[in-house]
Write a protein that holds these residues in place. Structure first.
Motif, short mmCIF file in Angstrom:
data_model
loop_
_atom_site.label_atom_id
_atom_site.label_comp_id
_atom_site.label_asym_id
_atom_site.label_seq_id
_atom_site.Cartn_x
_atom_site.Cartn_y
_atom_site.Cartn_z
N SER A 254 47.40 45.19 34.47
CA SER A 254 46.31 44.23 34.59
C SER A 254 45.27 44.42 33.49
CB SER A 254 45.66 44.34 35.97
OG SER A 254 45.19 45.67 36.19
N LYS A 255 45.05 45.65 33.03
CA LYS A 255 44.04 45.89 32.00
C LYS A 255 44.41 45.22 30.68
CE LYS A 255 42.29 50.26 33.87
NZ LYS A 255 42.10 51.72 33.63
N ILE A 256 45.74 45.17 30.39
CA ILE A 256 46.19 44.52 29.15
C ILE A 256 45.86 43.04 29.18
CG2 ILE A 256 48.25 43.91 27.80
CD1 ILE A 256 49.48 46.55 28.68
N ALA B 274 41.28 43.34 39.20
CA ALA B 274 41.68 43.30 40.60
C ALA B 274 42.32 41.95 40.94
CB ALA B 274 40.48 43.56 41.50
N SER B 275 41.75 40.85 40.43
CA SER B 275 42.31 39.51 40.68
C SER B 275 43.68 39.37 40.02
CB SER B 275 41.37 38.43 40.17
OG SER B 275 40.15 38.45 40.85
N ILE B 276 43.79 39.93 38.81
CA ILE B 276 45.08 39.87 38.10
C ILE B 276 46.14 40.65 38.87
CG2 ILE B 276 46.31 40.55 35.99
CD1 ILE B 276 43.67 40.08 34.48
N ARG B 277 45.76 41.84 39.38
CA ARG B 277 46.72 42.64 40.16
C ARG B 277 47.16 41.88 41.41
NH1 ARG B 277 43.37 46.95 38.57
NH2 ARG B 277 42.16 46.83 40.51
N SER B 278 46.24 41.16 42.03
CA SER B 278 46.57 40.38 43.23
C SER B 278 47.60 39.30 42.91
CB SER B 278 45.30 39.76 43.82
OG SER B 278 45.62 38.94 44.91
N VAL B 279 47.40 38.62 41.79
CA VAL B 279 48.34 37.56 41.39
C VAL B 279 49.70 38.18 41.03
CG1 VAL B 279 48.83 35.76 39.68
CG2 VAL B 279 46.52 36.03 40.58
N MET B 280 49.67 39.29 40.32
CA MET B 280 50.93 39.94 39.94
C MET B 280 51.69 40.41 41.18
SD MET B 280 49.49 42.05 36.62
CE MET B 280 50.98 42.82 36.08
#
Length: 343
Positions: A32-34, A44-50
């Motif tokens: 997600s950091k990338i 955190a939102s990116i991790r949720s989508v992933m």
């Protein structure tokens, strides 16, 4: 089975596309950091989508603490629903055209394969139609009662042998007589031309040759020609491209792939599956039985002869981590260039 791209939200499509593109470029799991610097979302939102994409079978993570990589289903969805093939770049088109323009067909096919290999950093492959053998010499070697070894030598020096069953009572001199006739009178003709000429001689009885022996040889020529047309030539170039820095971390997969590339009949059988398509066919990982173990992808497209019939297939074989948006247009363009050459 992966969901249709239309079932994903805009946010999911965006994250999914970024993950796949980053993975294809880097060859490493994507965290997600990338992605945080490329979209207006928190890690955190990116991790949720992933996570949601993983639950839908489009992403997976190789280790508990690692980022995500696309699954084979995810790559298929990306290839089919997101990537749009365009013409390759001007420089790439020039390389392909330069390698095949004004060349003999055999040389053009080999050069096209080498050009694709170099441009894609994959192994380039082409299934070429087998040129019909031209006769130079025919002879027979008796093997025993009812059998003989037919030895056919082509104008290019190739030798084909096969055991033939003889009709009851056929004598060796009759076979030698027909073999001498073929060598002296039909040398330089293709098998089809030689068969037609020999059948004319049989029908019109213009030569004092044994009819049964002549018919045996004519039928043998027909079988030889048919067998040859079913054994296309496979040209492979650039296997060394498959051993790069990224491959060093997965040497077992590379070894399996190189072993698989040795099985040429299976490669031809796989590539033949692209004959029925109008453009490129893409086989990803376990979608093809042959390269399932090595997890490799195949991109292939048919090319056509002067009458519009499919006469061969050209393509590349490489890791699933391919730049599909770049390689697919190159394969498609090469197939079109070969079609123009054959026209």
């Amino acid at each position: 089975m992966s969901p249709p791209i239309g079932e994903l939200t805009d946010r999911m499509r965006s994250i999914f596309g970024l993950v796949v593109e980053a993975y294809l470029e880097r060859g490493q799991p994507v965290g997600s950091k990338i992605l945080a610097g490329t979209v207006n979302l928190s890690p955190a939102s990116i991790r949720s989508v992933m996570q949601e994409l993983e639950e839908r079978g489009l992403l997976t993570h190789p280790h508990t603490s690692a980022g995500r990589i696309p699954t084979e289903s995810g790559l298929r969805l990306f290839v089919d629903g997101i990537m749009q093939a365009h013409l390759p770049g001007k420089q790439e088109r020039a390389v392909i055209e330069r390698q095949i323009r004004d060349r003999p067909i055999e040389e053009a096919l080999a050069n096209a394969t080498a050009a694709l290999s170099g441009l894609s950093a994959c192994a380039g492959v082409v299934v070429a139609p087998k040129a019909e053998l031209q006769l130079r010499q025919l002879s027979f070697v008796p093997l025993g009662p009812g059998q003989a070894l037919a030895v056919l030598v082509g104008a290019d020096g190739n030798v084909e042998n096969r055991v033939v069953d003889l009709p009851p009572g056929m004598a060796a001199p009759a076979l030698a007589e027909v073999a001498n006739y073929v060598t002296s009178r039909l040398s330089g003709l293709t098998l089809a031309e030689a068969e037609a000429r020999l059948r004319t001689e049989i029908r019109e009885r213009r030569e004092a040759i044994d009819l049964a022996a002549a018919e045996l040889v004519a039928s043998g020529m027909a079988e030889w020609r048919e067998d040859g047309s079913r054994r296309p030539i496979l040209i492979v170039r650039g296997q060394a491209n498959l051993i790069d820095e990224a491959a060093a971390a997965d040497l077992d997969r590379v070894r399996r792939l190189l072993d698989e590339l040795e099985d040429r009949q299976e490669i031809v059988r796989l590539l033949e599956g692209a004959r029925d398509g109008q453009g490129c066919r893409i086989f990803i990982g376990s979608e093809n039985r042959m390269f399932a173990l090595s997890g490799s992808s195949v991109i292939a497209a048919p090319y056509r002869g002067s009458e519009g019939q499919v006469i061969g297939v050209v393509g590349v074989i490489g890791p699933t981590r391919l730049n599909y948006a770049r390689v697919v247009p190159m394969v498609d363009y090469t197939a079109q260039a070969l079609t123009r050459l054959m026209g």
